[in-house]
Enzyme design. Structure first.
Site: not given
Ligand code: IPE
Ligand code: IPE
Ligand code: MG
Length: 244
Positions: A64, A195, A67, A36, A19-21, A206, A193, A32
């Site tokens: 997900s 998700s 998504n 990715h 997460d966090g891309n 863990e 979380r 964004r």
């Molecule tokens: C969870 O990340 C799904 C993936 C990493 C593929 P999200 O960024 O979609 O999750 P939420 O919306 O913060 O719970």
């Molecule tokens: C995780 O990064 C990758 C996917 C859920 C596909 P995000 O796209 O959720 O990045 P943030 O959480 O918005 O920073």
């Molecule tokens: Mg995210």
């Protein structure tokens, strides 16, 4: 590798919610999808490093079932990423020892992507190294419902005897049937979380949460997660040796 890591106690199955891309890209004033792209290419470094440590299975959450709610252009890009990634790495993957499997729905992916997924599974099926489980259009609740839909006909035909149904048999109907439970679950980016990821398989995992954003998650960060894991006392509902 961090020399404090005990190579005799490496988690067998690591799962990562990468997460966090988006935030990584935003902090650089970039779109964004730039995050990715960077995130996707980070997977191969982490997978190779995990393999070198002796990790047996690495499950990565890439897209997900939820998504799809994102803006159409972002979804379109995320759907194109497996092709960009696998076409780039295909020869390397073919020569490597990494076995690639997929978890998740296949019915909402394009024919082209499904063909590529089948090809990647096929060219790596006899590989004996780490198993990279790519979770794409994956949601744990969806996986469990699909498992039930596969199980019910087997109960009706007598292949499975309902009173004998146990968690081991049920797990065989999940996408992860040959992969076993998760030992260590990592989530990057500071969110704490699950998700909808591997709900069944993390029953005794863990958890390790880090603020590091996925594109910045390096082998040294994986070392930190494993060191934290090795400091835990896993009891599986029993008692610690010295409390018996
Ligand atoms: C969870 O990340 C799904 C993936 C990493 C593929 P999200 O960024 O979609 O999750 P939420 O919306 O913060 O719970
Ligand atoms: C995780 O990064 C990758 C996917 C859920 C596909 P995000 O796209 O959720 O990045 P943030 O959480 O918005 O920073
Ligand atoms: Mg995210």
């Amino acid at each position: 590798m961090n020399e404090k890591i005990d190579l005799t106690r490496i988690p067998n199955h690591i799962a990562i919610i990468l997460d966090g891309n988006g935030r990584w890209a935003k902090s650089r004033n970039m779109p964004r999808i730039y995050g990715h792209r960077k995130g996707a290419f980070n997977i191969s470094d982490i997978c190779e490093y995990a393999d070198s440590l002796g990790v047996k299975v690495l499950s990565i959450y890439c897209f997900s079932t939820e998504n799809w709610k994102r803006p159409a252009d972002e979804v379109k890009y995320l759907m194109s990423l497996p092709s960009r990634f696998f076409n780039h790495y295909k020869e390397k993957i073919r020569k490597s020892n990494i076995k690639i499997v997929f978890s998740g729905r296949r019915d909402r992916l394009s024919n082209k992507l499904n063909m590529l997924i089948d090809e990647i599974i096929d060219i790596t099926k006899d590989h004996k190294g780490i198993i990279l489980n790519v979770c794409f259009d994956y949601g744990s609740r969806d996986e469990i419902i699909r498992a039930i839909k596969k199980l019910v006909p087997d109960i009706n035909s007598g292949k499975v005897n309902l009173p004998d149904l146990d968690s081991k048999t049920f797990a065989n109907y999940l996408d992860t049937k040959d992969l076993g439970d998760v030992d260590l679950l990592i989530r990057t980016s500071g969110e704490e979380r699950i998700s909808n990821f591997l709900l069944w398989q993390i029953a005794y995992a863990e958890f390790y949460f880090t603020k590091v954003l996925w594109p910045d998650f390096s082998p040294a960060e994986l070392d930190k997660a494993i060191l934290s894991y090795q400091s835990r006392n896993r009891r599986f509902g029993g008692l610690k040796e010295d409390n018996k």
